[in-house]
Structures are given as structure tokens and as C-alpha cells.
Design an enzyme around this catalytic site. Structure first.
Site, PDB file in Angstrom:
ATOM      1  N   ASN A   1      63.690 -11.426  20.121  1.00 52.15           N
ATOM      2  CA  ASN A   1      62.302 -11.091  20.451  1.00 52.15           C
ATOM      3  C   ASN A   1      62.357 -10.011  21.519  1.00 52.15           C
ATOM      4  O   ASN A   1      62.609 -10.301  22.685  1.00 52.15           O
ATOM      5  CB  ASN A   1      61.582 -12.354  20.958  1.00 52.15           C
ATOM      6  CG  ASN A   1      60.180 -12.050  21.476  1.00 52.15           C
ATOM      7  OD1 ASN A   1      59.657 -10.955  21.270  1.00 52.15           O
ATOM      8  ND2 ASN A   1      59.585 -13.017  22.150  1.00 52.15           N
ATOM      9  N   TRP A   2      62.154  -8.789  21.098  1.00 54.56           N
ATOM     10  CA  TRP A   2      62.285  -7.665  22.041  1.00 54.56           C
ATOM     11  C   TRP A   2      61.102  -7.564  23.006  1.00 54.56           C
ATOM     12  O   TRP A   2      61.145  -6.788  23.952  1.00 54.56           O
ATOM     13  CB  TRP A   2      62.425  -6.354  21.260  1.00 54.56           C
ATOM     14  CG  TRP A   2      63.791  -6.149  20.666  1.00 54.56           C
ATOM     15  CD1 TRP A   2      64.825  -7.035  20.659  1.00 54.56           C
ATOM     16  CD2 TRP A   2      64.277  -4.969  20.006  1.00 54.56           C
ATOM     17  NE1 TRP A   2      65.918  -6.484  20.031  1.00 54.56           N
ATOM     18  CE2 TRP A   2      65.603  -5.219  19.623  1.00 54.56           C
ATOM     19  CE3 TRP A   2      63.702  -3.722  19.695  1.00 54.56           C
ATOM     20  CZ2 TRP A   2      66.380  -4.269  18.956  1.00 54.56           C
ATOM     21  CZ3 TRP A   2      64.469  -2.782  19.022  1.00 54.56           C
ATOM     22  CH2 TRP A   2      65.800  -3.058  18.656  1.00 54.56           C
ATOM     23  N   LYS A   3      60.019  -8.296  22.721  1.00 57.30           N
ATOM     24  CA  LYS A   3      58.807  -8.224  23.556  1.00 57.30           C
ATOM     25  C   LYS A   3      58.368  -6.762  23.686  1.00 57.30           C
ATOM     26  O   LYS A   3      58.528  -6.004  22.727  1.00 57.30           O
ATOM     27  CB  LYS A   3      59.066  -8.896  24.907  1.00 57.30           C
ATOM     28  CG  LYS A   3      59.658 -10.305  24.723  1.00 57.30           C
ATOM     29  CD  LYS A   3      59.684 -11.148  25.945  1.00 57.30           C
ATOM     30  CE  LYS A   3      60.255 -12.519  25.592  1.00 57.30           C
ATOM     31  NZ  LYS A   3      60.248 -13.449  26.697  1.00 57.30           N
TER      32      LYS A   3
ATOM     33  N   HIS B   1      53.648 -17.219  20.574  1.00 58.94           N
ATOM     34  CA  HIS B   1      54.574 -17.174  21.710  1.00 58.94           C
ATOM     35  C   HIS B   1      53.813 -17.538  22.986  1.00 58.94           C
ATOM     36  O   HIS B   1      52.638 -17.192  23.131  1.00 58.94           O
ATOM     37  CB  HIS B   1      55.190 -15.775  21.826  1.00 58.94           C
ATOM     38  CG  HIS B   1      56.310 -15.737  22.812  1.00 58.94           C
ATOM     39  ND1 HIS B   1      56.087 -15.633  24.162  1.00 58.94           N
ATOM     40  CD2 HIS B   1      57.649 -15.822  22.645  1.00 58.94           C
ATOM     41  CE1 HIS B   1      57.264 -15.655  24.787  1.00 58.94           C
ATOM     42  NE2 HIS B   1      58.216 -15.766  23.886  1.00 58.94           N
TER      43      HIS B   1
ATOM     44  N   GLU C   1      53.818 -16.306  25.816  1.00 57.05           N
ATOM     45  CA  GLU C   1      53.224 -15.167  26.535  1.00 57.05           C
ATOM     46  C   GLU C   1      51.884 -14.787  25.913  1.00 57.05           C
ATOM     47  O   GLU C   1      50.962 -14.366  26.621  1.00 57.05           O
ATOM     48  CB  GLU C   1      54.205 -13.986  26.522  1.00 57.05           C
ATOM     49  CG  GLU C   1      55.340 -14.222  27.517  1.00 57.05           C
ATOM     50  CD  GLU C   1      56.656 -13.573  27.140  1.00 57.05           C
ATOM     51  OE1 GLU C   1      56.663 -12.641  26.309  1.00 57.05           O
ATOM     52  OE2 GLU C   1      57.697 -14.007  27.676  1.00 57.05           O
TER      53      GLU C   1
ATOM     54  N   GLU D   1      60.242 -23.534  22.662  1.00 54.91           N
ATOM     55  CA  GLU D   1      60.508 -22.709  23.838  1.00 54.91           C
ATOM     56  C   GLU D   1      59.807 -23.293  25.062  1.00 54.91           C
ATOM     57  O   GLU D   1      58.603 -23.064  25.279  1.00 54.91           O
ATOM     58  CB  GLU D   1      59.987 -21.282  23.607  1.00 54.91           C
ATOM     59  CG  GLU D   1      60.674 -20.558  22.473  1.00 54.91           C
ATOM     60  CD  GLU D   1      60.637 -19.050  22.694  1.00 54.91           C
ATOM     61  OE1 GLU D   1      61.720 -18.449  22.648  1.00 54.91           O
ATOM     62  OE2 GLU D   1      59.560 -18.490  22.930  1.00 54.91           O
TER      63      GLU D   1
ATOM     64  N   GLY E   1      62.715 -16.399  30.247  1.00 53.45           N
ATOM     65  CA  GLY E   1      62.905 -15.271  31.158  1.00 53.45           C
ATOM     66  C   GLY E   1      63.230 -15.683  32.590  1.00 53.45           C
ATOM     67  O   GLY E   1      63.178 -14.867  33.502  1.00 53.45           O
TER      68      GLY E   1
ATOM     69  N   SER F   1      65.945 -18.380  27.758  1.00 52.08           N
ATOM     70  CA  SER F   1      67.181 -18.044  28.477  1.00 52.08           C
ATOM     71  C   SER F   1      68.442 -18.421  27.699  1.00 52.08           C
ATOM     72  O   SER F   1      69.455 -18.748  28.301  1.00 52.08           O
ATOM     73  CB  SER F   1      67.189 -18.665  29.881  1.00 52.08           C
ATOM     74  OG  SER F   1      66.105 -18.151  30.649  1.00 52.08           O
TER      75      SER F   1
ATOM     76  N   GLY G   1      65.157 -13.691  23.863  1.00 50.04           N
ATOM     77  CA  GLY G   1      64.443 -12.594  24.507  1.00 50.04           C
ATOM     78  C   GLY G   1      65.412 -11.619  25.131  1.00 50.04           C
ATOM     79  O   GLY G   1      65.989 -10.760  24.464  1.00 50.04           O
ATOM     80  N   GLY G   2      65.609 -11.741  26.432  1.00 52.64           N
ATOM     81  CA  GLY G   2      66.428 -10.799  27.202  1.00 52.64           C
ATOM     82  C   GLY G   2      67.761 -10.442  26.568  1.00 52.64           C
ATOM     83  O   GLY G   2      68.124  -9.259  26.487  1.00 52.64           O
TER      84      GLY G   2
END
Ligand code: PGA
Length: 255
Positions: free
Chosen positions: A13-15, A98, A100, A170, A176, A216, A237-238
Site C-alpha cells: 500500500n504505497w499510500k 483503510h 486512514e 490492521e 506506521g 508495521s 505500507g512503509g
């Protein structure tokens, strides 16, 4: 049926990261690193990166996904993107709900359900996100809450369509933050989600459902998490923004 028979899916997930040219470069870097993986590899990129990403991934084992889509087929929804628009581009997966989006963009369980159905009706796979806040975990309502989020998200989804659903557990406190759920915590909640799905669709359908963990997950902790009987993959993500790290996670999921 057991874990070995479920599809293992690692999705990045590159956001809101990477321009189209940067997306192309990162995918070119990832292609040789994930080639031959024995799991599905998906990259969910920003809307405007989709054409570049789809073209860069062509002929490789990387599939491309979006990070959201609107539930209406068309109309006066300034700034929104429909499922048909994504489908026509060649998008195969869409992340829905998600945390966010729930936190910053007013997404609710009801809109998550509408979007999930739009994605499935368009013939794509929905990666539906559920998860609890730290306060909710401390209240002891995690299993109950994620089970309810899952059931509402799947309202009106047929047993046939469920085959194109992935649930991503999640925990919000792990996203994150560098704070990962322990392998046991992840497995426990994933098992609760599977039990909730079994109540509605039966044991066989629940056993066939891919349930990811996200929050994470990285090159160091992926193997332990993915080793759990109810953790069938990851939403990353990251670590999905670094080719090397992402490929280590993909290898950990390969069987
Ligand atoms: P993270 O994000 O891996 O950076 O914690 C996961 C996600 O939000 O899907």
C-alpha cells in the site's frame, strides 16, 4: 482445508507516495526481486500512477491495485473515481476501508460495504481493512469489533463474490508506528475474523478466505507473522516503498 490451500497474498500500500515516473522506476526495480514468488504480489498505488504502474508491471507477476474507489457507477461526485474506471485500466485489486480513510475521510462501515460491493460487482478483488484503535484494544472489544466490521463490510456479498475478497486485519495502533502486533495477537484476531465469516458463509468458505495482517510488517518481522496458521499474507505500507525490503516479505510468504 488449511492454510496451505489458501492463497498467500502480499500487497503493498504505497499510500500518497510516488509520482508516475517514480512508480515506474520502483516497479522496474522490484520486478526481478519478486519474480518467481510462490505467492500473489500486488502493489496498490495512487490513482494517477495506475497507468504507469500497469504498463511497468506488464508481463511480470506483479498485479496492480488501487487504494479506494467510489460506490456509485457515475455522476456528480467531484474528485471521485468509479470501479468501472479502474476496471477498464486493468486494475485487479482495490483496498477498501483503510483506517486512514475511516479516520481522515469520514469512511464508515456502511460506505465500506457499498464500496466493497462496487469493487466486486465490477469483477475486481476487494482488500477490505478492519482493525481496532488502542483504546478499543484496551477495552477488550477487539474481536467483537473486527467481527462486526467484517460482517457489515460483507453485507449483500454473495458466496461466489466472497472468493474475490481479502480481509486485511490492521490494528490502527500498529500502522506506521513501528509497533507491530505480536504474531499471537495477529493470529488471534485473524482467527476471530474467520469465525465471523464462517457464521455467515459456512466453514468451507471461511477456510478458503485469505486474511492478511497489516501494521508495521517489515523485512525483519514478516516471517514470524506469516508463519501463523491464520495469517495468510500482509498489507504492507512503509516497507512496500523499498524494493529490497518488500521482496524479503514476498519471499517470507512464498511456500
Ligand atoms: P505500515 O502501513 O506497514 O506502514 O504500518 C500498513 C498499512 O497502512 O496498510
Amino acid at each position: 482445508m488449511n492454510k496451505a490451500k489458501r492463497a498467500a497474498v502480499i500487497a503493498g500500500n504505497w499510500k500518497m507516495n510516488k509520482t508516475p515516473s517514480e512508480a515506474k522506476a520502483l516497479i522496474e526495480e522490484m520486478k526481478p526481486l519478486v519474480a518467481g514468488a510462490d505467492c500473489s504480489v500486488v502493489l496498490c498505488v495512487p490513482f494517477v500512477d495506475l497507468p504507469a504502474a500497469i504498463s511497468a508491471a506488464k508481463g511480470s507477476n506483479i498485479k496492480i491495485g488501487a487504494q479506494n474507489c467510489h460506490f456509485e457507477p457515475s455522476g456528480a461526485y467531484t474528485g471521485e473515481i468509479s470501479a468501472a474506471m479502474l476496471k477498464e485500466l486493468g486494475v485487479e485489486y482495490v483496498i477498501i476501508g483503510h483506517s486512514e480513510r475511516r479516520t481522515y475521510f469520514g469512511e464508515t462501515d456502511v460506505t465500506v460495504n457499498k464500496r466493497t460491493r462496487a469493487v466486486l460487482d465490477a469483477g475486481m478483488t476487494a482488500i477490505v481493512c478492519v482493525g481496532e484503535s488502542l483504546e478499543q484494544r484496551e477495552q477488550g472489544i477487539t474481536a467483537e469489533l473486527v467481527s462486526m466490521q467484517t460482517k457489515i463490510a460483507l453485507g449483500g456479498v454473495s458466496a461466489e463474490q466472497l472468493k474475490r475478497v481479502i480481509i486485511a486485519y490492521e490494528p490502527i495502533w500498529a500502522i506506521g508506528t513501528g509497533k507491530t502486533a505480536t504474531a499471537e495477537q495477529a493470529n488471534e484476531v485473524n482467527a476471530a475474523i474467520r469465525a465471523a465469516v464462517a457464521e455467515v458463509y459456512g466453514a468451507d468458505a471461511a477456510e478458503a478466505l485469505t486474511i492478511q495482517y497489516g501494521g508495521s510488517m517489515n523485512a525483519k518481522n514478516a516471517a514470524e507473522l506469516l508463519d501463523q496458521p491464520d495469517v495468510d499474507g500482509g498489507l504492507i505500507g512503509g516497507a512496500s516503498l523499498k524494493a529490497e525490503d518488500f521482496s524479503v516479505i514476498v519471499k517470507a510468504a512464498s511456500r
